[in-house]
Write a protein that holds these residues in place. Structure first.
Motif, mmCIF file in Angstrom:
data_model
loop_
_atom_site.group_PDB
_atom_site.id
_atom_site.type_symbol
_atom_site.label_atom_id
_atom_site.label_comp_id
_atom_site.label_asym_id
_atom_site.label_seq_id
_atom_site.Cartn_x
_atom_site.Cartn_y
_atom_site.Cartn_z
ATOM 1 N N ASP B 785 0.846 -1.401 0.080
ATOM 2 C CA ASP B 785 0.216 -0.035 0.236
ATOM 3 C C ASP B 785 1.021 1.296 -0.166
ATOM 4 O OD1 ASP B 785 -1.776 2.499 0.668
ATOM 5 O OD2 ASP B 785 -2.527 0.839 2.683
ATOM 6 N N LEU B 786 0.758 2.043 -1.169
ATOM 7 C CA LEU B 786 1.813 2.787 -1.283
ATOM 8 C C LEU B 786 1.803 4.502 -0.284
ATOM 9 C CD1 LEU B 786 3.341 2.436 -4.976
ATOM 10 C CD2 LEU B 786 4.015 1.669 -2.662
ATOM 11 N N SER B 787 0.061 4.699 0.255
ATOM 12 C CA SER B 787 -0.153 5.616 0.464
ATOM 13 C C SER B 787 0.554 6.262 1.537
ATOM 14 C CB SER B 787 -2.178 5.346 1.324
ATOM 15 O OG SER B 787 -0.952 4.714 2.642
ATOM 16 N N ASN B 788 0.501 7.283 1.636
ATOM 17 C CA ASN B 788 1.702 8.146 3.398
ATOM 18 C C ASN B 788 1.459 7.927 4.092
ATOM 19 O OD1 ASN B 788 2.427 9.510 1.513
ATOM 20 N ND2 ASN B 788 0.963 11.497 0.934
ATOM 21 N N GLU B 789 -0.186 6.961 4.755
ATOM 22 C CA GLU B 789 0.117 6.518 5.830
ATOM 23 C C GLU B 789 0.503 5.169 5.846
ATOM 24 O OE1 GLU B 789 -2.636 7.193 3.537
ATOM 25 O OE2 GLU B 789 -1.824 9.994 3.783
ATOM 26 N N ALA B 790 0.092 4.300 5.199
ATOM 27 C CA ALA B 790 1.017 3.489 5.389
ATOM 28 C C ALA B 790 2.434 2.758 4.742
ATOM 29 C CB ALA B 790 0.430 2.307 4.055
ATOM 30 N N PHE B 791 2.681 4.283 4.147
ATOM 31 C CA PHE B 791 4.054 3.637 2.873
ATOM 32 C C PHE B 791 5.144 5.020 3.402
ATOM 33 C CE2 PHE B 791 6.556 2.080 0.245
ATOM 34 C CZ PHE B 791 7.642 0.941 0.868
ATOM 35 N N PRO B 792 4.882 5.855 4.638
ATOM 36 C CA PRO B 792 5.721 6.761 5.036
ATOM 37 C C PRO B 792 6.795 6.786 4.327
ATOM 38 C CG PRO B 792 5.489 5.239 6.828
ATOM 39 C CD PRO B 792 4.976 5.221 5.971
ATOM 40 N N HIS B 793 7.521 8.639 4.188
ATOM 41 C CA HIS B 793 9.145 8.260 3.982
ATOM 42 C C HIS B 793 9.594 7.710 5.042
ATOM 43 C CE1 HIS B 793 12.458 10.821 2.830
ATOM 44 N NE2 HIS B 793 13.007 11.207 4.049
ATOM 45 N N MET B 794 11.279 6.840 4.469
ATOM 46 C CA MET B 794 11.838 6.553 5.085
ATOM 47 C C MET B 794 10.818 4.994 5.354
ATOM 48 S SD MET B 794 15.371 7.977 4.575
ATOM 49 C CE MET B 794 16.071 7.568 5.807
ATOM 50 N N SER B 795 10.537 4.026 4.181
ATOM 51 C CA SER B 795 10.154 2.630 4.505
ATOM 52 C C SER B 795 10.493 1.846 3.791
ATOM 53 C CB SER B 795 8.515 3.019 4.607
ATOM 54 O OG SER B 795 8.187 3.575 4.984
ATOM 55 N N VAL B 796 10.495 -0.025 3.617
ATOM 56 C CA VAL B 796 10.646 -0.563 2.947
ATOM 57 C C VAL B 796 9.578 -1.433 2.890
ATOM 58 C CG1 VAL B 796 11.915 -1.901 4.646
ATOM 59 C CG2 VAL B 796 12.861 -2.286 2.591
ATOM 60 N N ALA B 797 9.685 -2.089 2.204
ATOM 61 C CA ALA B 797 8.439 -3.277 1.655
ATOM 62 C C ALA B 797 8.730 -4.102 0.495
ATOM 63 C CB ALA B 797 7.124 -3.148 1.515
ATOM 64 N N GLU B 798 8.334 -5.180 1.255
ATOM 65 C CA GLU B 798 8.911 -6.136 0.114
ATOM 66 C C GLU B 798 7.027 -6.395 -0.876
ATOM 67 O OE1 GLU B 798 12.051 -8.982 0.691
ATOM 68 O OE2 GLU B 798 11.208 -9.033 2.327
ATOM 69 N N GLY B 799 7.328 -6.717 -1.668
ATOM 70 C CA GLY B 799 5.435 -6.888 -2.872
ATOM 71 C C GLY B 799 5.783 -7.394 -4.332
ATOM 72 N N THR B 800 5.304 -6.983 -5.286
ATOM 73 C CA THR B 800 5.582 -7.106 -6.224
ATOM 74 C C THR B 800 5.688 -6.036 -7.167
ATOM 75 O OG1 THR B 800 3.897 -8.208 -7.431
ATOM 76 C CG2 THR B 800 5.051 -9.431 -6.596
ATOM 77 N N VAL B 801 6.433 -5.958 -8.697
ATOM 78 C CA VAL B 801 6.542 -4.794 -9.718
ATOM 79 C C VAL B 801 6.576 -5.086 -10.839
ATOM 80 C CG1 VAL B 801 7.529 -2.839 -10.733
ATOM 81 C CG2 VAL B 801 7.596 -2.980 -8.057
ATOM 82 N N CYS B 802 4.900 -5.092 -11.630
ATOM 83 C CA CYS B 802 5.280 -5.749 -12.720
ATOM 84 C C CYS B 802 5.364 -7.313 -12.394
ATOM 85 C CB CYS B 802 6.512 -5.696 -14.228
ATOM 86 S SG CYS B 802 6.901 -3.098 -14.391
ATOM 87 N N GLY B 803 4.752 -7.923 -11.253
ATOM 88 C CA GLY B 803 4.822 -8.942 -11.188
ATOM 89 C C GLY B 803 6.112 -9.790 -10.978
#
Lengths: 181, 1000, 110
Positions: B785-803
């Protein structure tokens, strides 16, 4: 890795070199893990990986499409040329260890032929005779100005693993070394 | 008369008369035979004059028949870019079309203007360049040096790049045998029959050594040379032997590491294009057997350098191997037995030998008798005191050595032998210590420093039988020592007669003693005479090393193979000391001149150095990127559009990132994965910042110091899990930071359960920065979730990009909101293209490192290595906030408290505003606080970063300035060649000081 | 090029695989934050650089990656012995006896 259905763009795609006594080709894509484990975890990690981690310097172990190369006293390079994800296998091993996916960090070049050792010795200072470096032997070492991992898969065949951005140098070095043997 | 030269003797030598070869020397065409060296072919054609000497431009001929040749240096030319100067004519084999030219003469070899140096020679005595050209001072640069540079030097190097290729190979063996004479061949056979891996190298085209000229040697019932051919054949046929001919051992290094250079194509008329010209063999040997033989010395007498004067063994080689008589009327001057064999062979081949002049009073009676039988006059106790002729020797002046009537005997060649010098070069290079053998008057191997053995003539072993027996024993012992499974060899070699080579003399002969004003050459290549050496002693050079450097004796490319011992003897006499007390100079690699091509070998052109490219390189090139070198990396620097120069492109990119968005390739950043239960604890020690409480999914900017408190590297650290961190380093710092971390982990904190793995190249890193960054990347991202609230400045997360699996970092090096998307490298291009296709129509641009630099400077973000120089602390850089105040230990904790580091007035990082609003300061420019002070001014700092900031509409700069943090608002000055630039000290943040844009 | 015996790989390997890493047996003080300026200077800056037997650190950088210690003669360049990081300083005399190449009699010496 789950994304195996999406084609990887290998850095050496389409290259070939060599001559009568040696052939140089990029290897097929593979999955790789940099595996670190203390002595006491070796048995458990071996079980998870489905292969006994070699514990002597320069040794490797191979089972099916999976090879495990001794690189250091607590360090191995796992190479999976099939489709069983070694990261997933290792995730099931609860014993203390570190597994880091380096599938894309490395790429590999296959060098085969009667003069394979002569070609590698253009840049690698190790003794690559069959006595000193028998089939199954492996080692991190240098070739010219870069670091490589050498893995002898047959009397006349080596797998040369190197980091992705050094692969152009590695390939062209081998091409030059194979000239006028 | 033979087609292959007037001096070719029918039935003599081992070359085949039918195999003729055409070559040219100084433009004139000659015929030689297959197997000839240039020297043998020229002598066959009665050409003795082949060059001019270095200093006096004296006419010079051929002195030897081997690699020790100091005199007969020529240029050999295949085409414009393949012209090799200073090739020894005695080594170069001829082939059809060989084109050789003489050197160091103008306008021609027979008439040379430079020969005036010979007449003016008092000016050029030993040490002349230390004395003659000292005054007036200014004349050196404008007159002396240019003139000397034109006149000096041997040969001309080509200006074009060398089109040949050169190869190298590391090779291991149990036993390396250096030299393929009778000793080397025998030892190699003995070792090889024992089962050891053997390499035998010999510098000639065929092994044989002295057997090439020594006609009377017999081995196993065969003529010596026939035996050598057969022995070489036996060796070549063995699987455990590598026989390398035309291969010179040029350097003997630590732990039996020996450099050999093989001349692969220089003897071929039309080499295959893929063949290397030369191949360097880097040999690691269990045992080294040195069988380098001995080198004959010349006699030192007046005008001993006239063409046609040569070593007796050389004349004998030309006759017995090449079938060439060196003259029709050959004088002989000797101080030992071995010249007699040459005289006898020449006489039997039909040459006239008017006299053998023997310095000794009582030579071997058998030899004198044999001379009598052949009708040769022997003058014992006589000396040759001079040579007549200029371009070719015409006579020798002979007188009793105790004085008396001088007899002038016409000759057209003069052969000489002062004795034999054991070739201890390789032994000496191995750091062995030579010892003076009083009885035989020669230096021999003494104390060994490495696993090697000397055999045969280079070990002072005289006589064929002793040599063979020694070689058999040493070969077997070496095999046994180096090869665990060695068996007893079954080599037995029976030996017939052969001459003995001991004896002789060293130093200047009669007529060239102290006080005589004659040119009696000691060193032919550097034109050093006996007189020069005495002068050096007279002027206070008492160490042989000083004599060597003052006179340049032995300092030419032949390294004094003929001259060293003579020079030493003359110096010893002048010093009135015994020879061993004066000592021998040290022999150093290379044994013979070695080409730069061979030394460089594969490391040229494309593989001079690795050129590292990111996974997106091709896409960036297609988009018009201009690349810059950052270490070995090629990085996109800027992306000019039609009509844009760099300045315009960078301004546009800078604006676009802040107004819309930009995409940047950050793949070269170093990355280290830190895994294990103690990962946070470890990072807490390595970084100044606190890491124990960094939450999973959070990032922190970290500073890494050395123990001395200075900034070593910086980067962003992300916590992926309790026990897993993703650390980034600077591009250039990646390898050393990992090394630094491993050092602490392995040697200071080995009990921590944590491992480090470089993942720099696992991930392609695509930075998308700017107000529209989220809008651009959002559709490609799944699982985050790229929203500012869920993913603020200085955050990291694993997911997929372009699959594909991705690690997405919400971070910024631009001051804009942005993401750094990490995807596995082989997918980098695919993801880059996908984002670009969406972003470009929305106004996003690609930006390069220059724009990245400007944008980060607008925000006051430092670049380690640009805004720091290894003497900057976090406090100096204005980063005190990054030091964990409660931490009791981290690398640098004590260093930061050193008195110098807490002192007032340190250089500190500040911003600079340029008062005129337009001048862009030069990076590296020095700063002063008073531009009117006298020169030299006191510098108080320097500009570390400086750019035109399109977004600020003004130049911006950062600088390290003394007491900078307390100078806010002060005016300082940057003196430049065309005026002084006024600047005002300010904070380092020039844009969006509150940082609101980061969170947008 | 030297050959260096890596105590982890159990064999001699070419010098190109290694990196020198300074003097050995200088432990980082456990209470480093508290030590005096002088003690810090001795720990971080001062080195003996002796002529003769030296204790030094090497890393098998392009091999097994491990740091280890070596005893070497800085005059002859010869290694007397190598040993794993953390192992005690070996007795120099023992090391010299075990590893010394017999320098006084090469086979061909007279």
């Amino acid at each position: 890795m789950a994304e195996a259905q999406i084609a990887r763009e290998l850095p050496l795609a389409g290259r070939a070199a060599g001559g009568a006594s040696v052939s140089i080709t990029p290897a097929e894509p593979a999955m790789r893990v940099s595996l670190r484990a203390p002595q006491e975890s070796i048995a458990a990690v071996s079980k998870g990986l489905g292969i006994d981690l070699p514990t002597r310097p320069k040794q490797s172990a191979v089972a099916g499409a999976r090879s495990v190369l001794w690189l250091g006293p607590d360090e191995w390079l796992v190479i999976e040329e099939g489709d069983r994800d070694p990261m997933a296998d290792l995730a099931r091993a609860t014993a203390l260890h570190s597994a880091v996916d380096v599938s894309h960090r490395n790429t590999a070049i296959l060098v085969t032929g009667t003069q394979v050792a002569d070609v590698l010795n253009a840049g690698c200072p190790q003794d690559l005779s069959l006595e000193a470096f028998p089939v199954g032997a492996c080692s991190r070492t240098v070739m010219g100005k870069i670091e490589v991992v050498l893995f002898r898969t047959a009397e006349d065949a080596f797998r040369v693993e190197c980091w992705r951005s050094f692969s152009d140098y590695a390939f062209e070095f081998l091409r030059d070394a194979a000239r006028g043997l | 008369m033979s087609a292959a030269g007037a001096n070719r003797i029918a039935g003599a030598g081992r070359l085949t008369p039918a195999n003729t070869v055409r070559f040219t020397f100084d433009g004139k065409s000659y015929t030689g035979l297959q197997g000839d060296t240039l020297a043998s072919a020229l002598i066959a054609n009665d050409v003795h004059l082949v060059g001019r000497s270095f200093k006096y431009h004296r006419p010079r001929g051929i002195l030897s028949a081997g690699p020790e040749e100091p005199s007969a240096l020529v240029g050999v030319r295949r085409d414009a870019s393949r012209h090799t100067p200073n090739i020894r004519a005695t080594v170069q084999e001829i082939h059809d079309g060989l084109d050789a030219v003489s050197q160091n003469r103008w306008p021609s070899l027979t008439f040379d203007i430079g020969a005036l140096n010979d007449i003016g020679s008092p000016m050029f005595s030993a040490g002349f360049y230390y004395k003659t050209f000292m005054w007036p001072k200014a004349a050196w640069k404008h007159i002396y040096e240019p003139v000397i540079r034109n006149a000096a030097g041997l040969g001309v190097a080509p200006k074009e790049a060398d089109p040949d290729n050169y190869a190298a190979r590391y090779v291991h063996c149990d036993v390396l045998v250096i030299g393929g004479g009778v000793a080397g061949l025998t030892a190699a056979l003995s070792a090889a029959e024992s089962g050891a891996r053997v390499i035998l190298c010999d510098e000639n085209a065929h092994p044989g050594g002295a057997l090439r000229f020594e006609g009377e040697a017999r081995l196993d019932g065969m003529a010596g040379h026939d035996w050598a051919v057969q022995a070489a054949g036996r060796l070549a046929a063995m699987d455990n032997v590598r026989l390398l001919t035309r291969t010179t051992a040029f350097g003997y290094y630590a732990q039996n590491f020996v450099g050999l250079v093989e001349r692969v194509t220089d003897h071929l008329a039309a080499p295959e294009p893929d063949m290397p010209r030369e191949r360097v063999w880097q040999v690691r040997a269990g045992k080294v057997i040195i069988a380098a033989g001995a080198i004959e010395r010349h006699m030192v007498f007046a005008n001993n350098d006239r063409p046609g004067i040569m070593l007796a063994s050389a004349a004998r080689t030309y006759l017995n191997h090449y079938g060439v008589a060196v003259g029709r009327k050959v004088g002989v001057y000797t101080a030992n037995d071995s010249a007699y064999g040459a005289a006898f062979d020449l006489k039997r081949a039909g040459a006239d030998i008017p006299a053998i002049v023997d310095l000794r009073d009582e030579p071997d009676a058998g030899l004198v008798e044999e001379a009598g039988v052949l009708g040769i006059r022997v003058l014992t106790g006589h000396a040759v005191t001079g040579a007549g002729g200029k371009l070719r020797v015409a006579s020798m002046s002979v007188e009793p050595k105790k004085g008396g009537r001088t007899e002038v005997i016409p000759v057209d060649a003069l052969i000489m032998s002062a004795g034999w010098t054991p070739s201890v070069h390789m032994f000496s290079q191995s750091r062995g210590k030579v010892a003076w053998d009083e009885e035989t008057g020669r230096f021999l191997p003494g104390t060994y420093a490495q696993e090697c053995a000397s055999i045969g003539a280079c070990n002072g072993t005289d006589g064929l039988e002793a040599t063979v027996n020694e070689a058999l024993a040493v070969g077997e012992a070496a095999a046994k020592a180096a090869h665990p499974k060695a068996k007893k060899p079954s080599v037995a070699i029976s030996v017939g007669s052969a001459g003995k080579w001991a004896g002789g003399m060293v130093g200047a002969g009669p007529g060239a003693e102290a006080g005589k004003v004659v040119k009696a050459f000691v060193d032919f290549q550097n034109d050093v005479t006996a007189k020069d050496i005495r002068l050096a002693v007279q002027e206070g050079m008492h160490s042989i090393e000083h004599v060597k450097r003052f006179t340049t004796n032995g300092m030419a490319t032949d390294q004094g193979k003929l001259s060293n011992l003579h020079g030493l003897a003359i110096a010893a006499e002048a010093l009135d000391k015994p020879i061993p007390k004066v000592g021998l100079t040290t022999f150093r690699p290379p044994y013979t001149p070695t080409t730069f091509g061979a030394i460089v070998n594969h490391a040229r052109g494309k593989i001079f150095d690795p050129m590292r490219r990111t996974p997106m390189h091709a896409a960036e090139a297609a988009a018009g990127a201009v690349f810059e070198d950052v270490g070995q990396w090629k990085r996109a620097w800027y992306y000019p559009r039609a009509g844009e120069d760099m300045h315009a492109a960078v301004n546009r990119e800078c604006r676009t990132v802040r107004e819309v968005a930009g995409m940047f390739d950050a793949s070269t950043l170093g990355k280290i994965e830190v895994v294990g239960p103690d990962a946070a604890k470890f990072l807490n020690i390595l970084y100044t910042n606190p890491f124990l409480k960094l939450g999973v999914g959070r990032l922190r900017y970290g500073i890494m110091c050395r123990e001395d408190g200075f900034i070593y590297d910086d980067g962003v650290v992300g916590r992926l899990a309790e026990d897993r961190f993703h650390v980034t380093t600077t591009t250039g710092g990646a390898p050393r930071v990992l090394h630094h971390m491993e050092d602490y982990l392995q040697t200071e904190f080995p009990d921590l359960k944590v491992w480090l793995t470089s993942t720099s190249e696992q991930w392609a890193v695509i930075a998308v920065q700017g107000p529209k960054a989220r809008e651009i990347v959002e559709p490609f991202v799944e699982g985050i979730d790229l929203s500012n609230e869920a993913f603020p400045h200085m955050s990291v997360a694993e997911g997929t990009v372009c699959g594909v699996p991705a690690r997405v970092f919400r971070m910024s090096f631009t001051g804009e909101a942005g993401y750094e998307i990490n995807v596995p490298a082989d997918y980098g291009r695919m993801v880059w293209d996908a984002i670009y296709e969406r972003g470009a129509p929305m106004g996003m641009c690609l930006y390069g490192t220059e724009t990245m630099h400007v944008l980060r400077a607008e925000k006051g973000y430092i670049i380690v290595g640009q805004d720091t120089d290894g003497t900057v602390t976090p406090h100096d850089a204005g980063l005190s906030w990054a030091i964990g105040k409660k931490k009791t230990d981290f690398v640098g904790v004590r260093g930061l408290k050193r008195p110098d580091l807490v002192a007032e007035g340190r250089r500190q990082l500040v911003g600079l505003k340029v008062k005129d609003g337009k001048s862009v300061l030069e990076e590296g420019a020095q700063i002063v606080d008073n531009p009117k002070q006298a020169i030299p001014m006191k510098m108080i700092g320097w500009v570390s970063s400086s750019y035109w900031s399109e977004n600020c509409g003004a130049p911006i700069a950062m600088a390290l300035v003394e007491n900078g943090h307390n100078r806010m608002g002060e005016t300082l000055y940057v003196p430049m060649p065309d005026g002084v630039i006024e600047v005002e000290v300010c904070g380092t943040v020039f844009f969006d000081e509150e940082g609101g844009r980061l969170h947008g | 090029m030297l050959l260096i015996h890596c105590p982890y790989c159990g064999e001699e390997r070419p010098e190109l695989e290694f990196r020198h890493a300074g003097e050995a047996h200088i432990a980082r003080p456990e209470n480093i934050a508290e030590i005096s300026d002088e003690d810090f200077a001795h720990y971080f800056f001062y080195r003996d650089n002796p002529k003769g037997v030296t204790f030094e650190r090497w890393r098998h950088m392009h091999g097994c990656g491990r740091f280890f210690n070596a005893v070497r003669d800085s005059v002859s360049d010869k290694f007397l012995t190598t040993y794993k990081a953390g192992e005690p300083k070996p007795d120099i005399a023992d090391a010299a006896n075990e590893n010394q190449i017999n320098t006084s009699k090469g086979q061909g010496a007279k």
